[in-house]
Design a protein around this motif. Structure first.
Motif, short mmCIF file in Angstrom:
data_model
loop_
_atom_site.label_atom_id
_atom_site.label_comp_id
_atom_site.label_asym_id
_atom_site.label_seq_id
_atom_site.Cartn_x
_atom_site.Cartn_y
_atom_site.Cartn_z
N THR A 53 0.79 -1.23 0.00
CA THR A 53 0.00 0.00 0.00
C THR A 53 0.84 1.30 0.00
O THR A 53 0.36 2.30 -0.54
N PRO A 54 2.04 1.33 0.59
CA PRO A 54 2.79 2.60 0.60
C PRO A 54 3.00 3.24 -0.77
O PRO A 54 3.00 4.47 -0.89
N GLN A 55 3.10 2.43 -1.82
CA GLN A 55 3.21 3.05 -3.16
C GLN A 55 1.96 3.83 -3.49
O GLN A 55 2.02 4.86 -4.15
N ARG A 56 0.82 3.31 -3.04
CA ARG A 56 -0.43 4.05 -3.28
C ARG A 56 -0.43 5.37 -2.49
O ARG A 56 -0.92 6.38 -2.98
N PHE A 57 0.12 5.31 -1.27
CA PHE A 57 0.18 6.56 -0.46
C PHE A 57 0.95 7.63 -1.24
O PHE A 57 0.52 8.77 -1.34
N VAL A 58 2.11 7.24 -1.77
CA VAL A 58 2.99 8.23 -2.40
C VAL A 58 2.52 8.59 -3.81
O VAL A 58 2.42 9.76 -4.15
N ASP A 59 2.21 7.58 -4.62
CA ASP A 59 1.96 7.84 -6.04
C ASP A 59 0.52 8.23 -6.36
O ASP A 59 0.26 8.92 -7.34
N GLU A 60 -0.42 7.75 -5.53
CA GLU A 60 -1.84 8.04 -5.81
C GLU A 60 -2.45 8.94 -4.75
O GLU A 60 -3.65 9.18 -4.77
N HIS A 61 -1.64 9.37 -3.79
CA HIS A 61 -2.13 10.15 -2.64
C HIS A 61 -3.30 9.44 -1.96
O HIS A 61 -4.24 10.06 -1.48
N PHE A 62 -3.20 8.11 -1.95
CA PHE A 62 -4.24 7.30 -1.31
C PHE A 62 -4.12 7.45 0.20
O PHE A 62 -3.01 7.48 0.76
N ASP A 63 -5.28 7.56 0.84
CA ASP A 63 -5.32 7.67 2.29
C ASP A 63 -6.06 6.43 2.81
O ASP A 63 -7.05 5.99 2.21
N LEU A 64 -5.60 5.86 3.92
CA LEU A 64 -6.23 4.63 4.43
C LEU A 64 -7.69 4.83 4.83
O LEU A 64 -8.44 3.87 4.95
N ALA A 65 -8.11 6.10 5.01
CA ALA A 65 -9.52 6.36 5.32
C ALA A 65 -10.38 6.40 4.05
O ALA A 65 -11.61 6.42 4.12
N ASP A 66 -9.73 6.39 2.88
CA ASP A 66 -10.46 6.41 1.60
C ASP A 66 -11.14 5.06 1.35
O ASP A 66 -10.73 4.04 1.91
N PRO A 67 -12.16 5.07 0.42
CA PRO A 67 -12.68 3.77 -0.03
C PRO A 67 -11.56 2.99 -0.73
O PRO A 67 -10.57 3.60 -1.18
N LEU A 68 -11.72 1.67 -0.86
CA LEU A 68 -10.64 0.83 -1.39
C LEU A 68 -10.17 1.28 -2.79
O LEU A 68 -8.98 1.18 -3.09
N GLY A 69 -11.10 1.70 -3.62
CA GLY A 69 -10.72 2.20 -4.94
C GLY A 69 -9.87 1.21 -5.74
O GLY A 69 -8.87 1.58 -6.33
N GLY A 70 -10.28 -0.04 -5.72
CA GLY A 70 -9.54 -1.05 -6.49
C GLY A 70 -8.42 -1.72 -5.71
O GLY A 70 -7.85 -2.70 -6.16
N GLY A 71 -8.10 -1.20 -4.52
CA GLY A 71 -7.04 -1.80 -3.70
C GLY A 71 -7.61 -2.86 -2.77
O GLY A 71 -8.80 -3.22 -2.84
N ASN A 72 -6.74 -3.37 -1.90
CA ASN A 72 -7.13 -4.47 -1.01
C ASN A 72 -7.12 -4.08 0.47
O ASN A 72 -7.49 -4.89 1.31
N LEU A 73 -6.62 -2.88 0.77
CA LEU A 73 -6.47 -2.55 2.19
C LEU A 73 -6.79 -1.09 2.46
O LEU A 73 -6.23 -0.19 1.82
N ASN A 74 -7.71 -0.87 3.40
CA ASN A 74 -7.94 0.47 3.95
C ASN A 74 -8.42 0.27 5.39
O ASN A 74 -8.49 -0.88 5.87
N LEU A 75 -8.71 1.38 6.07
CA LEU A 75 -9.06 1.25 7.49
C LEU A 75 -10.34 0.45 7.70
O LEU A 75 -10.43 -0.37 8.61
N GLU A 76 -11.31 0.68 6.82
CA GLU A 76 -12.59 -0.01 6.98
C GLU A 76 -12.43 -1.53 6.80
O GLU A 76 -12.95 -2.32 7.59
N SER A 77 -11.70 -1.92 5.78
CA SER A 77 -11.52 -3.36 5.54
C SER A 77 -10.70 -3.99 6.66
O SER A 77 -10.94 -5.13 7.07
N ALA A 78 -9.71 -3.24 7.17
CA ALA A 78 -8.89 -3.76 8.27
C ALA A 78 -9.77 -3.98 9.51
O ALA A 78 -9.64 -4.99 10.20
N ARG A 79 -10.69 -3.04 9.75
CA ARG A 79 -11.58 -3.17 10.92
C ARG A 79 -12.52 -4.36 10.74
O ARG A 79 -12.67 -5.20 11.62
N LYS A 80 -13.11 -4.45 9.56
CA LYS A 80 -14.04 -5.56 9.30
C LYS A 80 -13.34 -6.91 9.39
O LYS A 80 -13.93 -7.90 9.81
N GLY A 81 -12.09 -6.96 8.94
CA GLY A 81 -11.36 -8.23 8.93
C GLY A 81 -10.59 -8.49 10.22
O GLY A 81 -9.85 -9.46 10.31
N ASN A 82 -10.78 -7.59 11.22
CA ASN A 82 -10.05 -7.68 12.49
C ASN A 82 -8.55 -7.79 12.28
O ASN A 82 -7.86 -8.58 12.94
#
Ligand SMILES: [Zn+2]
Length: 440
Positions: A53-82
């Motif tokens: 995910t860090p490449q998404r942070f830097v290159d796409e300005h992705f934030d973990l609070a964002d919707p997944l947007g085609g990715g596999n990991l964000n805060l919501e999915s982490a919470r749901k998956g414990n």
């Protein structure tokens, strides 16, 4: 042996009694109930050792609070998956960033820390096993970092030490590129690439030693087989494979042979409890038919990528990694996704060959173009793995080990070895260490 046991002993023995399927006591109200998979998963400390995910942070300005947007990991999915802890991968593409490895490494490290700083109520940046547990108690995602590819240290032990100081807690000795001091499975057959004589150069051995001394886990995913065995001879601490599956089930050079699985289980010093292999979820590593299908369409996919690059060049631009990934994904999407049961087969195989104490999860989320088994689209789907393991007869205790307990044990031991090494004078590193158990 007395049949009477103190209550504390009984409590400790309960998971064993449950898993051993002892006959039910005569009183029906006393029947021990097997916990549900849901209960086991939600009470476990779940640790994943690899997400890109860090490449998404830097290159796409992705934030973990964002919707997944085609990715596999964000805060919501982490919470749901414990998901309790994630090791974010600090991966520097070696061709694109040639001459700027340290620069890119630092930007990715900073991006992970910025995510923790932006979401203090939900993410805790930690660097120790105790830190993982403390964050988990506060219901926060523990964020850790591992460097993927020794080229990030630019042949400098001081750089390695500074990455440790910044919080990096494992380093994969190579990515798909050999780096001069350790060889990669990705280019070991390429005669145009210089390789070491014995898997590690003298400097490479110094790197492994310094990682042991610092308390940075040595990660042998991606390395060539010879580098793997050479590393295991000299590492004083147990090693990890942060994201590798079993070669007996899917013949990928990135996967580990049964001998290698056993060697990881036996890694470390004479008193070590051994290392851990964290299973990679990538369809091309878990399914032989998927892998074969990938190979079959590879020439066509390579042509399409080249056409994209040529088009960009003609326009005076450069094709971005995400544009290239989009094209590759179109081809990958033509291949049916393998069933989840294949991923479970790999966990099961490693548990049987290396032992239940030597297997865990290294998803490779956000690093494999969404090529994941059916039903696994994000971290939110992690409970399905626990359910599938329990359906195969794995006990609650076994599941907790796989989900994170094993990694935590190895991480603790790596810390302990570091303390011991810092207290002793540096020994001369030789190939004949007294603990080369795997050669027996
Ligand atoms: Zn990788």
């Amino acid at each position: 042996m007395s049949t009477r046991m103190p209550v504390a002993c009984l409590l400790l023995a309960l998971p064993i009694l449950l898993s051993a399927q002892t006959p039910a006591p005569s009183h029906p109200k006393m029947t021990p109930k097997r916990p549900t998979a849901e209960a086991v998963h939600s009470s476990a400390l779940v640790i994943d050792t690899h997400a890109d995910t860090p490449q998404r942070f830097v290159d796409e300005h992705f934030d973990l609070a964002d919707p997944l947007g085609g990715g596999n990991l964000n805060l919501e999915s982490a919470r749901k998956g414990n998901l309790g802890a994630e090791f974010f991968s600090i991966w520097v593409e070696p061709v694109r960033y040639k001459g700027q490895y340290a620069h890119r490494t630092l930007e990715l490290i900073d991006a992970v820390k910025q995510q923790a700083a932006k979401h203090p109520g939900q993410i805790e940046f930690v660097t120790t096993p105790a830190g993982i547990e403390a964050a988990h108690r506060e219901h926060k995602l523990a964020a850790l970092m591992g460097i993927e590819g020794g080229h990030s240290i630019e042949n400098s032990i001081p750089l390695l030490r500074q990455y440790y100081a910044l919080g990096v807690r494992y380093m994969t000795l190579t990515w798909s590129n050999s780096n001069g001091w350790a060889d990669s499975s990705g280019d070991i057959d390429d005669k145009t690439v210089p390789h070491t004589k014995e898997g590690l150069t003298e400097f490479g051995k110094d790197v492994v030693y310094e990682m042991n001394r610092l308390g940075m886990m040595v990660d042998i995913s991606h390395v060539s087989d010879r580098t793997f065995f050479r590393t295991l001879i000299i590492s004083r601490a147990p090693v990890i494979a942060s994201h590798s599956s079993a070669r007996a089930l899917c013949d990928a050079p990135r996967n580990m042979t049964d001998d290698m699985l056993r060697a990881v289980a036996n890694s470390g010093g004479p008193n070590s409890k051994g290392g851990v292999v964290q299973v990679n979820f990538f369809s091309g590593f878990i399914s032989q038919p998927y892998r074969d299908a990938m190979k079959a369409i590879e020439p066509e996919a390579a042509k399409a990528v080249q056409a994209l690059k040529d088009k960009a060049k003609a326009e005076g631009k450069e094709a971005t990694p995400s544009d290239i990934e989009k094209v590759q994904r179109q081809f990958a999407d033509r291949i049916p996704r393998p069933p989840l049961s294949l991923l479970i087969d790999h966990i099961d195989h490693i548990a049987k060959v290396a032992g239940i104490d030597h297997v865990g999860l290294g998803s490779d989320f956000d690093g494999i173009g969404g090529q994941l088994p059916q039903g696994i689209d994000s971290a939110a789907d992690l409970p399905k793995i626990t359910a599938a393991l329990m359906a195969r007869g794995y006990s609650a205790e076994d599941c907790r080990k796989i989900l994170g307990g094993n990694l935590l044990r190895v991480f603790r031991e790596v810390e302990q070895v570091s303390k011991e090494l810092q207290a002793e004078n540096r020994p001369r590193i030789t190939d004949k260490q007294p603990f080369d158990k795997w050669q027996k």
